[in-house]
Design a protein around this motif. Structure first.
Motif, PDB file in Angstrom:
ATOM      1  N   UNK A  22       0.805  -1.213   0.000  1.00 39.91           N
ATOM      2  CA  UNK A  22       0.000   0.000   0.000  1.00 39.91           C
ATOM      3  C   UNK A  22       0.842   1.269   0.000  1.00 39.91           C
ATOM      4  N   UNK A  23       2.134   1.172   0.284  1.00 38.25           N
ATOM      5  CA  UNK A  23       2.972   2.361   0.393  1.00 38.25           C
ATOM      6  C   UNK A  23       4.373   2.038  -0.097  1.00 38.25           C
ATOM      7  N   UNK A  24       4.968   2.877  -0.976  1.00 35.23           N
ATOM      8  CA  UNK A  24       6.322   2.604  -1.446  1.00 35.23           C
ATOM      9  C   UNK A  24       7.333   2.733  -0.311  1.00 35.23           C
ATOM     10  N   UNK A  25       8.210   1.747  -0.166  1.00 36.28           N
ATOM     11  CA  UNK A  25       9.147   1.745   0.956  1.00 36.28           C
ATOM     12  C   UNK A  25      10.565   1.406   0.525  1.00 36.28           C
ATOM     13  N   UNK A  26      10.889   1.583  -0.764  1.00 33.60           N
ATOM     14  CA  UNK A  26      12.223   1.212  -1.237  1.00 33.60           C
ATOM     15  C   UNK A  26      13.312   2.014  -0.536  1.00 33.60           C
ATOM     16  N   UNK A  27      12.992   3.251  -0.103  1.00 35.07           N
ATOM     17  CA  UNK A  27      13.993   4.105   0.536  1.00 35.07           C
ATOM     18  C   UNK A  27      14.003   3.972   2.056  1.00 35.07           C
ATOM     19  N   UNK A  28      13.234   3.036   2.599  1.00 37.23           N
ATOM     20  CA  UNK A  28      13.101   2.919   4.051  1.00 37.23           C
ATOM     21  C   UNK A  28      14.051   1.837   4.564  1.00 37.23           C
ATOM     22  N   UNK A  29      14.956   2.186   5.491  1.00 42.35           N
ATOM     23  CA  UNK A  29      15.891   1.186   6.010  1.00 42.35           C
ATOM     24  C   UNK A  29      15.173   0.015   6.672  1.00 42.35           C
ATOM     25  N   UNK A  30      15.728  -1.180   6.462  1.00 44.93           N
ATOM     26  CA  UNK A  30      15.165  -2.384   7.082  1.00 44.93           C
ATOM     27  C   UNK A  30      16.205  -3.113   7.923  1.00 44.93           C
ATOM     28  N   UNK A  31      17.433  -2.602   7.952  1.00 46.18           N
ATOM     29  CA  UNK A  31      18.515  -3.185   8.750  1.00 46.18           C
ATOM     30  C   UNK A  31      18.854  -2.205   9.862  1.00 46.18           C
ATOM     31  N   UNK A  32      19.008  -2.729  11.075  1.00 43.07           N
ATOM     32  CA  UNK A  32      19.169  -1.871  12.243  1.00 43.07           C
ATOM     33  C   UNK A  32      20.438  -2.248  13.011  1.00 43.07           C
ATOM     34  N   UNK A  33      21.218  -1.236  13.374  1.00 42.69           N
ATOM     35  CA  UNK A  33      22.493  -1.472  14.066  1.00 42.69           C
ATOM     36  C   UNK A  33      22.311  -2.165  15.404  1.00 42.69           C
ATOM     37  N   UNK A  34      21.150  -2.000  16.016  1.00 43.64           N
ATOM     38  CA  UNK A  34      20.904  -2.645  17.312  1.00 43.64           C
ATOM     39  C   UNK A  34      20.568  -4.128  17.190  1.00 43.64           C
ATOM     40  N   UNK A  35      20.523  -4.658  15.974  1.00 49.44           N
ATOM     41  CA  UNK A  35      20.286  -6.082  15.778  1.00 49.44           C
ATOM     42  C   UNK A  35      18.837  -6.495  15.705  1.00 49.44           C
ATOM     43  N   UNK A  36      17.897  -5.525  15.737  1.00 48.29           N
ATOM     44  CA  UNK A  36      16.467  -5.859  15.669  1.00 48.29           C
ATOM     45  C   UNK A  36      16.133  -6.460  14.303  1.00 48.29           C
ATOM     46  N   UNK A  37      15.369  -7.569  14.322  1.00 49.04           N
ATOM     47  CA  UNK A  37      14.963  -8.200  13.065  1.00 49.04           C
ATOM     48  C   UNK A  37      13.457  -8.162  12.849  1.00 49.04           C
ATOM     49  N   UNK A  67      12.319  -8.767  18.547  1.00 47.18           N
ATOM     50  CA  UNK A  67      13.237  -9.896  18.451  1.00 47.18           C
ATOM     51  C   UNK A  67      14.536  -9.383  17.843  1.00 47.18           C
ATOM     52  N   UNK A  68      15.662  -9.803  18.427  1.00 46.35           N
ATOM     53  CA  UNK A  68      16.968  -9.405  17.910  1.00 46.35           C
ATOM     54  C   UNK A  68      17.759 -10.649  17.520  1.00 46.35           C
ATOM     55  N   UNK A  69      18.747 -10.437  16.650  1.00 47.07           N
ATOM     56  CA  UNK A  69      19.548 -11.562  16.170  1.00 47.07           C
ATOM     57  C   UNK A  69      20.421 -12.139  17.269  1.00 47.07           C
TER      58      UNK A  69
END
Length: 230
Positions: A81-96, A171-173
């Motif tokens: 429903x919303x374009x998200x190509x520019x939205x980060x999906x990887x987080x330095x804190x390890x959240x998945x 949840x984190x890695x």
């Protein structure tokens, strides 16, 4: 029946605070956590901070803008429903991914009925241990795709206030790596209520939303997908 899914969260908070806490966010304050799009800095014209609304896909019945006081938008196409190509999906804190969203209510059965009217069905109920003399409390669990909705309320109805969003657990890695990365911003990891898991809580005031980080669920596959109910 299609299972309802948590497609998005609207949160009134400073995106810079989230970046400092290790969440990758776009310039406009959006970030992706698993399959959920988080919109930070959302303003509904009030002074309230924290989670102020959510977007749900796959509901069986339109909620009419709210579910027992929880501001709700319908997302017919989920992530599409919303374009998200520019939205980060990887987080330095390890959240998945988001593990669970916590909602509080003064009337557990009333809020449960409102959720079930739109197709969000209760899976399990648990009494919360309390000290002698304290009023009983109950947790009730629902599924929103890969995410748990945890509804918390008194054992007996305690007023007619609406339900309200409260907190988030992720949840984190690698929980030990997350705790090291966050340093003094997070409390020491401890055993969680869920068997085989550990949890560490972000210290109060770091973010507007009460936040916890959890080790992976041993009942889930390596891709984080749910294994059965909870």
């Amino acid at each position: 029946m299609t299972q309802p899914v948590l497609a998005g969260l609207d949160i009134v908070d400073d995106p810079d605070a989230w970046r400092t806490t290790g969440f990758g966010t776009a310039a406009d304050g959006r970030c992706r956590v698993g399959a959920t799009l988080v919109r930070l800095g959302h303003d509904r014209g009030s002074h309230r901070r924290g989670i102020v609304g959510w977007s749900l896909a796959g509901l069986s019945t339109p909620p009419g803008g709210e579910i027992d006081g929880l501001a709700t938008r319908v997302s017919p196409d989920g992530d599409a429903a919303e374009p998200t190509a520019d939205v980060p999906a990887v987080h330095e804190n390890g959240v998945v991914q988001i593990d669970h969203v916590v909602v509080v209510t003064p009337d557990l059965d009333r809020t449960t009925e409102a959720l079930e009217r739109v197709g969000i069905v209760a899976r399990r109920t648990r009494e919360v241990p309390v000290r002698p003399g304290e009023p009983g409390r109950v947790q009730r669990f629902f599924r929103l795709g890969e995410i748990i909705l945890e509804l918390v309320g008194p054992a007996e109805p305690a007023g007619d206030r609406p339900a309200a969003f409260w907190g988030l657990a992720y949840t984190v890695a690698d929980l030990d790596a997350t705790v090291r990365w966050l340093g003094d911003a997070v409390a020491r990891a401890r055993d969680a209520v869920q068997p085989g898991r550990r949890i560490a809580s972000l210290r109060r005031g770091v973010l507007a939303v009460p936040t916890a980080f959890m080790s992976r669920d041993p009942g889930r596959g390596p891709d984080g997908g749910p294994a059965g109910g909870r």
